[in-house]
Design a protein around this motif. Structure first.
Motif, mmCIF file in Angstrom:
data_model
loop_
_atom_site.group_PDB
_atom_site.id
_atom_site.type_symbol
_atom_site.label_atom_id
_atom_site.label_comp_id
_atom_site.label_asym_id
_atom_site.label_seq_id
_atom_site.Cartn_x
_atom_site.Cartn_y
_atom_site.Cartn_z
ATOM 1 N N HIS A 46 19.058 60.422 37.516
ATOM 2 C CA HIS A 46 18.474 61.486 36.720
ATOM 3 C C HIS A 46 18.674 61.109 35.256
ATOM 4 O O HIS A 46 19.779 61.210 34.723
ATOM 5 N N GLN A 49 18.180 61.236 31.159
ATOM 6 C CA GLN A 49 17.780 62.034 30.018
ATOM 7 C C GLN A 49 16.488 61.434 29.465
ATOM 8 O O GLN A 49 16.341 60.221 29.390
ATOM 9 N N ARG A 50 15.550 62.290 29.078
ATOM 10 C CA ARG A 50 14.237 61.791 28.661
ATOM 11 C C ARG A 50 14.342 60.822 27.482
ATOM 12 O O ARG A 50 13.523 59.910 27.353
ATOM 13 N N GLU A 109 14.609 57.371 28.887
ATOM 14 C CA GLU A 109 13.636 56.967 29.899
ATOM 15 C C GLU A 109 13.152 55.534 29.677
ATOM 16 O O GLU A 109 13.035 54.736 30.619
ATOM 17 N N LYS A 122 14.946 70.680 32.804
ATOM 18 C CA LYS A 122 16.074 70.795 31.885
ATOM 19 C C LYS A 122 17.370 70.975 32.668
ATOM 20 O O LYS A 122 17.419 71.713 33.655
ATOM 21 N N GLU A 123 18.393 70.278 32.209
ATOM 22 C CA GLU A 123 19.728 70.417 32.783
ATOM 23 C C GLU A 123 20.717 70.450 31.628
ATOM 24 O O GLU A 123 20.702 69.558 30.772
ATOM 25 N N HIS A 155 15.399 66.126 31.425
ATOM 26 C CA HIS A 155 15.699 65.048 32.366
ATOM 27 C C HIS A 155 14.446 64.674 33.158
ATOM 28 O O HIS A 155 13.492 65.455 33.245
#
Length: 287
Positions: A250, A252-253, A256, A272-273, A278
């Motif tokens: 997973h 984080q954007r 990426e 979102k987390e 994410h």
């Protein structure tokens, strides 16, 4: 002086504010370019500068700086600033710099640093550990090693890095960052030549034949170098060694692109987390 003389480079693009009335880079900016490259040199050594100097019991001070101009850089030129430690004396270190556009040398520079007591700024002998690091790097040696193991072996260093990155830097609650899965995970930590941890991550078993990589954290002062990739590769290798067919994570954007470059592909929609965007990603280990 040639590009091949250097192992460490910093790349930059000349900005409008750095050009003078002659439409060339103002001469004083070249020293700034070299000083910026020095930060990349410490990252290439896997040495967080402030923490490393504290561990070594001193500080590096510039004693002398000289610059020789061969040709001018202009607006929008892409420059590669090479830096190397050419000589280590008793208390001083000579660094040489070359600023290139392509293979053409524009500017050559030399900086003499003195290792000194930070309180009195009186010189001290360069510590043997730092001398060995400079010599090894310039000889082409590896500057860090990846160790894998369980939480009992690596948990203290992994937790310290994760707390600094996730809790203190990103504001993730500590009770979310730590979980019971650490006890059964395979952990990896990257250590520099001073024995300091600079990156960490873990590998879980998401399902039979499927690994899950997570808690990837790199000391912010050495990011942008190779240490995050070295860590990721070690975790992927650990998954492959135990027979996993696929690894998932997973991301984080903001990271990426980093994972895409390592062969991971997006699967699913973002979410979102802990207030952070994410995206799920995966990589096949077959074939």
């Amino acid at each position: 002086m040639q590009r091949s003389d250097f192992r460490c480079f910093h790349r930059l693009r000349v900005r409008w504010a750095e050009v003078d009335m002659q439409k060339i880079v103002f001469n004083g900016h070249y020293l700034m370019y070299i000083d910026t490259a020095m930060s990349d040199y410490w990252r290439a050594l896997a040495l967080p500068y402030e923490a490393s100097m504290h561990a070594l019991g001193g500080e590096m001070y510039v004693k002398k700086a000289t610059v020789e101009y061969h040709a001018s850089a202009r607006l929008d030129d892409t420059l590669d600033v090479g830096l190397r430690c050419a000589r280590v004396g008793n208390s001083s270190c000579l660094f040489q710099a070359g600023i290139f556009t392509g293979d053409r040398l524009l500017v050559a520079g030399e900086l003499v640093y003195v290792f000194a007591d930070p309180a009195t700024q009186t010189s001290r002998p360069v510590p043997p550990a730092l001398r060995a690091i400079f010599d090894s790097f310039e000889a082409g040696a590896e500057m860090a090693e990846v160790r894998t193991g369980d939480w009992n072996a690596l948990g203290r260093d992994a937790a310290r890095l994760r707390t600094a990155v996730f809790v203190q830097e990103q504001g993730i609650p500590a009770e979310i960052e730590a979980d019971a899965m650490d006890a059964t995970a395979r952990h990896a930590v990257v250590y520099n030549r001073l024995g300091m941890p600079v990156a960490t991550g873990r590998l879980l078993q998401a399902a039979p034949g499927v690994g899950r990589i997570g808690r990837m954290a790199v000391d912010r002062s050495v990011r942008g170098s190779q240490w995050g990739r070295r860590l990721l590769d070690a975790l992927v290798d650990a998954a492959r060694a135990r027979g996993d067919r696929e690894v998932q994570l997973h991301a984080q954007r903001s990271a990426e692109g980093f994972y895409r470059r390592a062969g991971f592909a997006v699967s699913g929609e973002p979410w979102k987390e802990a207030g952070i965007d994410h995206i799920a990603m995966h990589r096949s280990l077959q074939g």
